[in-house]
Design a protein around this motif. Structure first.
Motif, PDB file in Angstrom:
ATOM      1  N   HIS A  35      34.386 -19.160   8.070  1.00 36.24           N
ATOM      2  CA  HIS A  35      33.081 -19.428   7.477  1.00 36.24           C
ATOM      3  C   HIS A  35      33.240 -20.469   6.370  1.00 36.24           C
ATOM      4  CE1 HIS A  35      34.065 -15.766   4.751  1.00 36.24           C
ATOM      5  NE2 HIS A  35      34.434 -16.874   4.146  1.00 36.24           N
ATOM      6  N   TRP A  36      32.105 -20.985   5.899  1.00 42.31           N
ATOM      7  CA  TRP A  36      32.086 -21.986   4.855  1.00 42.31           C
ATOM      8  C   TRP A  36      31.842 -21.333   3.499  1.00 42.31           C
ATOM      9  CZ3 TRP A  36      33.046 -27.176   5.592  1.00 42.31           C
ATOM     10  CH2 TRP A  36      33.081 -27.618   6.914  1.00 42.31           C
ATOM     11  N   TYR A  37      32.361 -21.943   2.455  1.00 38.17           N
ATOM     12  CA  TYR A  37      32.062 -21.473   1.110  1.00 38.17           C
ATOM     13  C   TYR A  37      31.916 -22.691   0.197  1.00 38.17           C
ATOM     14  CZ  TYR A  37      37.145 -22.020   0.358  1.00 38.17           C
ATOM     15  OH  TYR A  37      38.424 -22.507   0.281  1.00 38.17           O
ATOM     16  N   SER A  38      31.341 -22.468  -0.964  1.00 39.32           N
ATOM     17  CA  SER A  38      30.993 -23.581  -1.849  1.00 39.32           C
ATOM     18  C   SER A  38      32.077 -23.843  -2.876  1.00 39.32           C
ATOM     19  CB  SER A  38      29.675 -23.279  -2.580  1.00 39.32           C
ATOM     20  OG  SER A  38      28.612 -23.137  -1.678  1.00 39.32           O
ATOM     21  N   ASP A  39      32.205 -25.100  -3.222  1.00 41.68           N
ATOM     22  CA  ASP A  39      33.028 -25.482  -4.354  1.00 41.68           C
ATOM     23  C   ASP A  39      32.192 -25.259  -5.617  1.00 41.68           C
ATOM     24  OD1 ASP A  39      33.787 -27.620  -6.486  1.00 41.68           O
ATOM     25  OD2 ASP A  39      35.522 -27.600  -5.154  1.00 41.68           O
ATOM     26  N   GLU A  90      27.243 -16.298  -1.115  1.00 38.25           N
ATOM     27  CA  GLU A  90      28.561 -16.795  -1.452  1.00 38.25           C
ATOM     28  C   GLU A  90      29.181 -17.562  -0.296  1.00 38.25           C
ATOM     29  OE1 GLU A  90      32.700 -15.059  -3.431  1.00 38.25           O
ATOM     30  OE2 GLU A  90      31.205 -13.695  -2.590  1.00 38.25           O
ATOM     31  N   PHE A  91      28.851 -17.119   0.933  1.00 39.41           N
ATOM     32  CA  PHE A  91      29.437 -17.741   2.114  1.00 39.41           C
ATOM     33  C   PHE A  91      28.342 -18.142   3.098  1.00 39.41           C
ATOM     34  CE2 PHE A  91      32.476 -14.439   0.692  1.00 39.41           C
ATOM     35  CZ  PHE A  91      33.485 -15.281   0.241  1.00 39.41           C
ATOM     36  N   SER A  92      28.704 -19.005   4.019  1.00 40.61           N
ATOM     37  CA  SER A  92      27.770 -19.373   5.078  1.00 40.61           C
ATOM     38  C   SER A  92      27.581 -18.203   6.028  1.00 40.61           C
ATOM     39  CB  SER A  92      28.316 -20.577   5.853  1.00 40.61           C
ATOM     40  OG  SER A  92      29.481 -20.209   6.577  1.00 40.61           O
ATOM     41  N   GLY A  93      26.532 -18.280   6.836  1.00 38.07           N
ATOM     42  CA  GLY A  93      26.320 -17.254   7.843  1.00 38.07           C
ATOM     43  C   GLY A  93      27.316 -17.392   8.970  1.00 38.07           C
ATOM     44  N   THR A 107      24.095 -25.610   0.411  1.00 35.55           N
ATOM     45  CA  THR A 107      25.145 -26.408   1.025  1.00 35.55           C
ATOM     46  C   THR A 107      26.505 -25.775   0.745  1.00 35.55           C
ATOM     47  OG1 THR A 107      25.347 -27.830  -0.931  1.00 35.55           O
ATOM     48  CG2 THR A 107      23.832 -28.540   0.816  1.00 35.55           C
ATOM     49  N   PHE A 108      27.467 -26.063   1.637  1.00 39.76           N
ATOM     50  CA  PHE A 108      28.812 -25.516   1.519  1.00 39.76           C
ATOM     51  C   PHE A 108      29.821 -26.641   1.686  1.00 39.76           C
ATOM     52  CE2 PHE A 108      25.963 -22.234   2.977  1.00 39.76           C
ATOM     53  CZ  PHE A 108      26.283 -21.148   2.158  1.00 39.76           C
ATOM     54  N   ASP A 109      30.938 -26.519   0.997  1.00 44.81           N
ATOM     55  CA  ASP A 109      31.871 -27.631   0.895  1.00 44.81           C
ATOM     56  C   ASP A 109      33.205 -27.409   1.591  1.00 44.81           C
ATOM     57  OD1 ASP A 109      30.166 -29.077  -1.187  1.00 44.81           O
ATOM     58  OD2 ASP A 109      30.548 -27.150  -2.180  1.00 44.81           O
ATOM     59  N   LEU A 110      33.680 -26.178   1.638  1.00 43.19           N
ATOM     60  CA  LEU A 110      35.038 -25.894   2.112  1.00 43.19           C
ATOM     61  C   LEU A 110      34.998 -24.895   3.260  1.00 43.19           C
ATOM     62  CD1 LEU A 110      36.611 -25.492  -1.434  1.00 43.19           C
ATOM     63  CD2 LEU A 110      36.747 -27.503   0.049  1.00 43.19           C
ATOM     64  N   TYR A 111      35.891 -25.079   4.219  1.00 46.20           N
ATOM     65  CA  TYR A 111      35.925 -24.193   5.375  1.00 46.20           C
ATOM     66  C   TYR A 111      37.110 -23.248   5.268  1.00 46.20           C
ATOM     67  CZ  TYR A 111      35.466 -22.617  10.207  1.00 46.20           C
ATOM     68  OH  TYR A 111      35.287 -21.846  11.332  1.00 46.20           O
ATOM     69  N   ASP A 112      36.855 -21.966   5.464  1.00 42.35           N
ATOM     70  CA  ASP A 112      37.904 -20.950   5.474  1.00 42.35           C
ATOM     71  C   ASP A 112      38.395 -20.815   6.913  1.00 42.35           C
ATOM     72  OD1 ASP A 112      39.394 -18.528   5.564  1.00 42.35           O
ATOM     73  OD2 ASP A 112      38.326 -17.775   3.811  1.00 42.35           O
TER      74      ASP A 112
END
Length: 420
Positions: free
Chosen positions: A110-114, A69-72, A100-105
């Motif tokens: 961390h990154w997460y996907s749209d 669900e999220f980037s490492g 791939t991930f689109d948005l940064y928290d």
């Protein structure tokens, strides 16, 4: 272990124009990641976030077997088993994208996907038809034809040098992927993957709008072998960039592609299909920037924006800006350190205080700076294959995990690869 590769963007996940963003931005990003030195014996810090899909079989659904669900995160998962995941058979294999991930928290860092870009959308065959038209060689041929139908077309858009370079070729390559008793929902691929040819057709392979090949839910057989068909990621992009094929703004690129489509259509030229595909991907890339993450960019700190603007001040084209951002890390004593755990995990601390970190720090900082100056980039996680003692044979272990920036792929883009 530094490798000098080129490929688009680096996607990534920019460019003089959206269509070439991929072709150029990815290209620069590629060089960027390649230039950061890495100890060949060092383990990569970046094992990905705990997977959100559950199953009673922990041995099957562990590690990288399903989409996360999220980037490492750079502070987690530093102990690797060095387990073999894949063996690869091919010539000069590139980095392999996992997700791939689109948005940064900006709170959780961390990154997460749209969802729109990460859900299964295309069938493998549909993606192959789409990507098969995105050949830079065919695009150049279309520009040559348009210049014959409409004298002065190439000169009008600064493409005379590209048109006169008659030896321009873009090779299609194949790499065989052999899982080492490792089943996964996703299929690892280079950025410009055209299609996957599995040894067993029992799984329906989908592709997300972000260019990730995957099953819908269940992992493929842990012994399933498959071939990946992809465009050569290096020389064609260098040549395209060197011959002025990316010297456009986004609007200028759209104007050129629109007129190219019109001229080819009026003359019933079959290369119209290729030109139309590039125009479509250009528009998709622009839509990705405005609809997927533009609002997210508003949270980028003033300090990061100011630094990116300072680095790219006075530069006209996207590829020049991407190259300048790359050079900034190379020229300002940043250190790649897999063991370093910063007291402050923020991007600001990495950029302005420690100047020390791993691929997550570099990739995140690069993507946020790139986006803050209008470049279309995204964050990707995958693998940097290890060389073996055999020619054209590479291995992928969990310790080969890697994060890198890339251009928004559907624009012909490429990942930026190398071993940070």
């Amino acid at each position: 272990r530094a490798s000098a590769f080129c490929q688009s963007y680096s996607s990534p996940d920019v460019i003089c124009s959206a269509v070439f963003s991929a072709a150029v931005f990815g290209f620069v990003l590629l060089v960027f990641s390649a230039l950061v030195p890495k100890n060949p014996d060092a383990r990569y810090y970046d094992e990905f976030e705990r997977l959100f899909m559950n199953s009673g079989d922990d041995s099957l659904f562990s590690d990288f077997s399903v989409l996360s669900e999220f980037s490492g995160g750079p502070d987690s998962f530093r102990n690797f088993s060095n387990r073999y995941l894949y063996m690869l058979y091919g010539d000069n294999v590139p980095y392999f994208k996992r997700q791939t991930f689109d948005l940064y928290d900006f709170d959780e860092l961390h990154w997460y996907s749209d969802e729109y870009y990460s859900d299964p959308y295309y069938l493998n065959d549909e993606w192959a038809e789409k990507m098969g038209k995105l050949s830079l060689e065919k695009l150049r041929e279309g520009i040559v034809s348009a210049d014959k139908y409409s004298a002065g077309f190439a000169e009008k858009y600064g493409l005379t040098t590209l048109v006169n370079y008659t030896d321009y070729k873009e090779n299609i390559k194949i790499v065989s992927v052999v899982p080492e008793n490792f089943g996964a929902v996703y299929y690892i691929t280079p950025t410009r993957a055209i299609s996957i040819i599995p040894s067993d057709n029992s799984n329906i392979i989908y592709v997300t709008r972000g260019g990730v090949f995957r099953n819908k839910v269940q992992p493929h057989d842990p012994k399933l072998t498959y071939q990946v068909v992809y465009y050569d990621e290096f020389a064609p992009r260098y040549l395209w960039l060197d011959r002025g094929g990316a010297n456009f703004s986004d609007d200028e690129c759209k104007d050129m592609l629109t007129e190219l489509c019109t001229v080819l259509s009026e003359n019933n030229d079959p290369l119209y299909d290729n030109a139309e595909a590039f125009l479509e991907t250009h528009n998709e890339a622009m839509d990705y920037r405005t609809s997927a993450y533009e609002e997210n960019c508003e949270k980028i700190s003033p300090e990061i924006k100011a630094l990116a603007e300072q680095i790219t001040s006075g530069l006209e084209y996207d590829w020049q800006k991407a190259e300048a951002l790359q050079s900034y890390f190379m020229d300002n004593n940043y250190i790649y350190d897999l063991d370093y755990i910063p007291p402050d995990p923020s991007v600001e601390y990495f950029l302005f205080e420690s100047k020390r970190g791993s691929c997550t720090h570099y990739a995140t900082a690069f993507v946020l700076m790139a986006r803050s100056v209008g470049l279309t980039a995204r964050y990707a996680e995958g693998f940097a294959p290890d060389i073996t003692g055999r020619s054209n044979v590479f291995s992928v272990k969990d310790s080969c995990s890697h994060a890198y920036p890339r251009s928004e792929e559907r624009r012909v883009g490429k990942e930026c690869r190398s071993r940070w």
